[in-house]
Every structure is written in structure tokens, then in C-alpha cells.
Design a protein around this motif. Structure first.
Motif, mmCIF file in Angstrom:
data_model
loop_
_atom_site.group_PDB
_atom_site.id
_atom_site.type_symbol
_atom_site.label_atom_id
_atom_site.label_comp_id
_atom_site.label_asym_id
_atom_site.label_seq_id
_atom_site.Cartn_x
_atom_site.Cartn_y
_atom_site.Cartn_z
ATOM 1 N N LEU A 187 52.452 43.923 88.687
ATOM 2 C CA LEU A 187 51.373 44.748 89.261
ATOM 3 C C LEU A 187 50.503 43.727 89.821
ATOM 4 C CD1 LEU A 187 50.726 47.975 87.033
ATOM 5 C CD2 LEU A 187 52.191 47.640 89.266
ATOM 6 N N LEU A 188 49.970 42.577 89.232
ATOM 7 C CA LEU A 188 49.339 41.634 89.645
ATOM 8 C C LEU A 188 49.860 40.872 91.003
ATOM 9 C CD1 LEU A 188 47.872 40.271 86.335
ATOM 10 C CD2 LEU A 188 46.692 41.051 88.144
ATOM 11 N N LYS A 189 51.177 40.776 91.163
ATOM 12 C CA LYS A 189 51.964 40.210 91.927
ATOM 13 C C LYS A 189 51.541 41.122 93.230
ATOM 14 C CE LYS A 189 55.576 37.584 89.794
ATOM 15 N NZ LYS A 189 57.181 37.384 89.772
ATOM 16 N N LEU A 190 51.611 42.453 93.003
ATOM 17 C CA LEU A 190 51.649 43.119 94.248
ATOM 18 C C LEU A 190 50.099 43.117 94.697
ATOM 19 C CD1 LEU A 190 53.770 46.386 93.190
ATOM 20 C CD2 LEU A 190 54.414 44.486 94.631
ATOM 21 N N ILE A 191 49.308 42.928 93.728
ATOM 22 C CA ILE A 191 47.681 43.087 94.269
ATOM 23 C C ILE A 191 47.443 41.842 94.985
ATOM 24 C CG2 ILE A 191 45.479 42.813 93.228
ATOM 25 C CD1 ILE A 191 46.451 44.528 90.787
ATOM 26 N N ASP A 192 48.216 40.578 94.611
ATOM 27 C CA ASP A 192 47.818 39.569 95.252
ATOM 28 C C ASP A 192 48.322 39.565 96.914
ATOM 29 O OD1 ASP A 192 47.006 37.992 93.361
ATOM 30 O OD2 ASP A 192 48.775 37.138 92.745
ATOM 31 N N GLU A 193 49.644 40.594 96.890
ATOM 32 C CA GLU A 193 49.827 40.621 98.373
ATOM 33 C C GLU A 193 48.902 41.658 99.247
ATOM 34 O OE1 GLU A 193 52.733 39.577 99.861
ATOM 35 O OE2 GLU A 193 53.231 38.681 98.160
ATOM 36 N N VAL A 194 48.676 42.562 98.611
ATOM 37 C CA VAL A 194 47.518 43.708 99.290
ATOM 38 C C VAL A 194 46.493 42.985 99.432
ATOM 39 C CG1 VAL A 194 48.943 45.844 98.509
ATOM 40 C CG2 VAL A 194 46.707 44.735 97.188
ATOM 41 N N LYS A 195 45.869 42.297 98.630
ATOM 42 C CA LYS A 195 44.480 41.515 99.028
ATOM 43 C C LYS A 195 44.691 40.862 100.069
ATOM 44 C CE LYS A 195 41.318 41.490 96.035
ATOM 45 N NZ LYS A 195 40.066 42.412 96.036
ATOM 46 N N ALA A 196 45.837 39.875 100.178
ATOM 47 C CA ALA A 196 45.862 39.114 101.296
ATOM 48 C C ALA A 196 45.805 39.792 102.752
ATOM 49 C CB ALA A 196 47.127 38.304 101.087
ATOM 50 N N LYS A 197 46.158 41.116 102.666
ATOM 51 C CA LYS A 197 46.166 41.885 103.926
ATOM 52 C C LYS A 197 44.892 42.723 103.990
ATOM 53 C CE LYS A 197 51.322 43.321 103.469
ATOM 54 N NZ LYS A 197 51.423 43.116 104.994
ATOM 55 N N GLY A 198 43.847 42.575 102.834
ATOM 56 C CA GLY A 198 42.604 42.968 103.139
ATOM 57 C C GLY A 198 42.635 44.295 102.776
ATOM 58 N N ILE A 199 43.569 44.934 102.091
ATOM 59 C CA ILE A 199 43.688 46.150 101.521
ATOM 60 C C ILE A 199 42.574 46.273 100.239
ATOM 61 C CG2 ILE A 199 45.354 48.082 100.523
ATOM 62 C CD1 ILE A 199 47.477 46.580 102.159
ATOM 63 N N LYS A 200 41.944 47.503 100.271
ATOM 64 C CA LYS A 200 41.146 47.721 98.885
ATOM 65 C C LYS A 200 42.096 48.144 97.791
ATOM 66 C CE LYS A 200 36.842 47.077 100.848
ATOM 67 N NZ LYS A 200 36.434 45.895 100.313
ATOM 68 N N VAL A 201 41.514 47.719 96.513
ATOM 69 C CA VAL A 201 42.341 47.970 95.208
ATOM 70 C C VAL A 201 41.470 48.615 94.643
ATOM 71 C CG1 VAL A 201 43.525 47.018 93.391
ATOM 72 C CG2 VAL A 201 43.805 45.947 95.659
ATOM 73 N N ILE A 202 42.019 49.958 94.074
ATOM 74 C CA ILE A 202 41.406 50.708 92.822
ATOM 75 C C ILE A 202 42.175 50.228 91.617
ATOM 76 C CG2 ILE A 202 40.594 52.830 91.884
ATOM 77 C CD1 ILE A 202 40.200 53.864 94.877
ATOM 78 N N ALA A 203 41.638 50.018 90.388
ATOM 79 C CA ALA A 203 42.257 49.625 89.122
ATOM 80 C C ALA A 203 41.651 50.934 88.208
ATOM 81 C CB ALA A 203 41.955 48.639 88.708
ATOM 82 N N VAL A 204 42.768 51.480 87.489
ATOM 83 C CA VAL A 204 42.756 52.603 86.409
ATOM 84 C C VAL A 204 43.269 51.827 85.110
ATOM 85 C CG1 VAL A 204 42.739 55.004 85.703
ATOM 86 C CG2 VAL A 204 42.532 54.295 88.037
ATOM 87 N N THR A 205 42.326 51.390 84.241
ATOM 88 C CA THR A 205 43.058 50.682 82.885
ATOM 89 C C THR A 205 41.935 50.872 81.911
ATOM 90 O OG1 THR A 205 41.692 48.743 83.128
ATOM 91 C CG2 THR A 205 43.488 48.711 84.497
#
Length: 273
Positions: A187-205
């Protein structure tokens, strides 16, 4: 949230010696209240200095304050289940524990951040809900519910499909990550990809200091008391599901969103008796 809940929530951030102390306290809270620090050190097989560091790590002034906090909760603490527990004991303890999980998850919410999360959900082009393993059903249910609201949403079982879809997302989209531990490298790999695109990330942990929580733009803290039932196995998804339902119910107060739900119900009504 009481001191045992606080210890459990921060458990993944502890060092091995600190986990030994936490394990002993979680299993023997009532006895620790009357123990000198040297006795706890002997039982937990750590040094007295490790106990002092442990107390600082969980934001206490020292061992004395730890004992005070433990004494405060003994009457309200859920009973420990064992192979000798009666069915009535199991039902009562599980019901109380699960109710506490929902209440603590609500208390954990930062209302200012919740407002931002709701705005991100309503402003985006589409949402991808992602999870791996135990929390995958939460992601799939969330996608179903938010589609009902008129918010285009997707969720996939397979990580490779998640990755392929992620590469097609744009800065107008939203990425919602659901993970009990908050430590999944996939999941961290996918977050790296979306952050590079400027996509906001919401985490539920379950853990506000987890790797996924720390890199997300917004974080909602779920809570689980699974350690009261099985040590080292976090399998409950109730509080994560609850937080998704909470967002859904708040957004459904908008008449336009409610009309989407009604339209969906009309479409599927022919399948019902």
C-alpha cells in the motif's frame, strides 16, 4: 481511551523490550498496580530503566503515574476471555468491547480534519478505496456505499489491479487507504505513486504514527481491542467499517446525495420479493 487502550494502540511503535513490558501489563494490569518497579522488571524480563523509558514513550511522567492510571480503570475493564469463560461471559465481554471500539473511534476523530475529509470526498472526480487482506471487505463495502451517494468509487481485491488502476488516476481523484496496522509495504508503494501525481490520500488505520498514517494527507484513527482476545493478531474490521459508515451517513444528509440512494434503490427493487 484508557491507559490499556493507549498502550495497545501504540504497541506497533514499541521496541522489543517495551513490548515485553506492554504484554505483561495488558495481561496483568490489576497486579501491576501494587508492584514495585523492580518486581515488574523481573516479571517482564527487562531492566528498570526500560520501564522508565516505556512510561515516557506512552506519555506518562513515570512508573507511579502508570500505576495510578491502571488503578482508575479496574472496575470498568472488560473481562479477559479464556477457554474456561462461559458463553454468557463471552457474549457480554465481546459486546462491551465492540461498543467501546466504536466509542473510542468516535472520540479519536478530529472534527476539523473530518470536515476536510468530507470536502475531499465531495470534490473529487472519483475515489479508489484500497486495502489488502482483512480490510479488503471494508474497501469494497465503502465503494458500494459511496457509489450510492453519487460519488464514483472503485475497489479491487487484487493488488496488481489496484496498481494498474492507480497509474490511470489523476490529480482530481482521491485515494483512500484502509489498513489496521498501517504498515503494508504494498500500500505504501501505491501511496508513493498517487502522491507523485498530486492525489490526496486519506488513511484509516489503528495507529496514528504508522508509516501509512504519516504519509497521508488526512488520517482517521480506527480502534481495536483485539489484544483482549488474541495477542499479536489484529483481525477486527468493525471500527474501520464504522468510520466508512459514519462518512456515508453524514454525506447522505445532503438531499442531492439522498436522491442518488433512492434512485439506486428504485433500480434494484425489482430483485427484491
Amino acid at each position: 481511551m484508557n491507559i490499556l487502550d493507549h498502550i495497545q494502540q501504540n504497541y506497533p511503535t514499541l521496541f522489543e523490550s517495551e513490548k515485553k513490558i506492554a504484554d505483561y501489563i495488558l495481561a496483568n494490569a490489576a497486579q501491576v498496580i501494587n508492584m514495585p518497579i523492580a518486581v515488574l522488571a523481573k516479571h517482564a524480563k527487562v531492566s528498570e530503566a526500560s520501564i522508565s523509558r516505556f512510561c515516557k514513550k506512552i506519555n506518562l511522567t513515570g512508573f507511579h503515574q502508570l500505576k495510578i492510571e491502571l488503578a482508575k480503570i479496574q472496575e470498568d475493564r472488560p473481562a479477559q476471555l479464556s477457554e474456561h469463560s462461559t458463553l454468557s461471559d463471552q457474549l457480554r465481554t465481546i459486546a462491551q468491547t465492540k461498543a467501546d471500539e466504536l466509542n473510542i473511534s468516535t472520540e479519536n476523530l478530529d472534527e476539523a480534519q473530518l470536515v476536510q475529509v468530507l470536502k475531499a470526498l465531495t470534490d473529487c472526480r472519483l475515489v479508489q478505496f484500497v486495502a489488502i487482506g482483512n480490510t479488503t471487505p471494508v474497501a469494497k463495502d465503502a465503494a458500494y456505499r459511496f457509489n450510492q451517494l453519487g460519488i464514483t468509487s472503485v475497489a479491487f481485491d487484487d493488488w496488481q489491479v489496484q496498481a494498474a488502476f492507480t497509474l490511470n488516476m489523476t490529480a482530481d481523484d482521491l485515494f483512500v487507504v484502509i489498513s489496521n496496522s498501517g504498515e503494508s509495504t504494498s500500500l505504501l508503494k501505491l501511496i508513493d505513486e498517487v502522491k507523485a501525481k498530486g492525489i490526496k490520500v486519506i488513511a484509516v488505520t489503528n495507529h496514528p504514527e504508522s508509516p501509512i498514517s504519516l504519509v497521508a494527507d488526512f488520517h482517521l484513527t480506527s480502534f481495536s481491542r483485539d489484544a483482549f482476545f488474541h495477542k499479536d493478531y489484529y483481525f477486527s474490521r468493525l471500527s474501520a467499517m464504522y468510520l466508512m459508515e459514519l462518512l456515508f451517513l453524514i454525506l447522505s444528509q445532503d438531499p442531492a446525495r439522498l436522491s442518488h440512494i433512492k434512485a439506486h434503490e428504485d433500480v434494484i427493487s425489482s430483485d427484491k420479493i
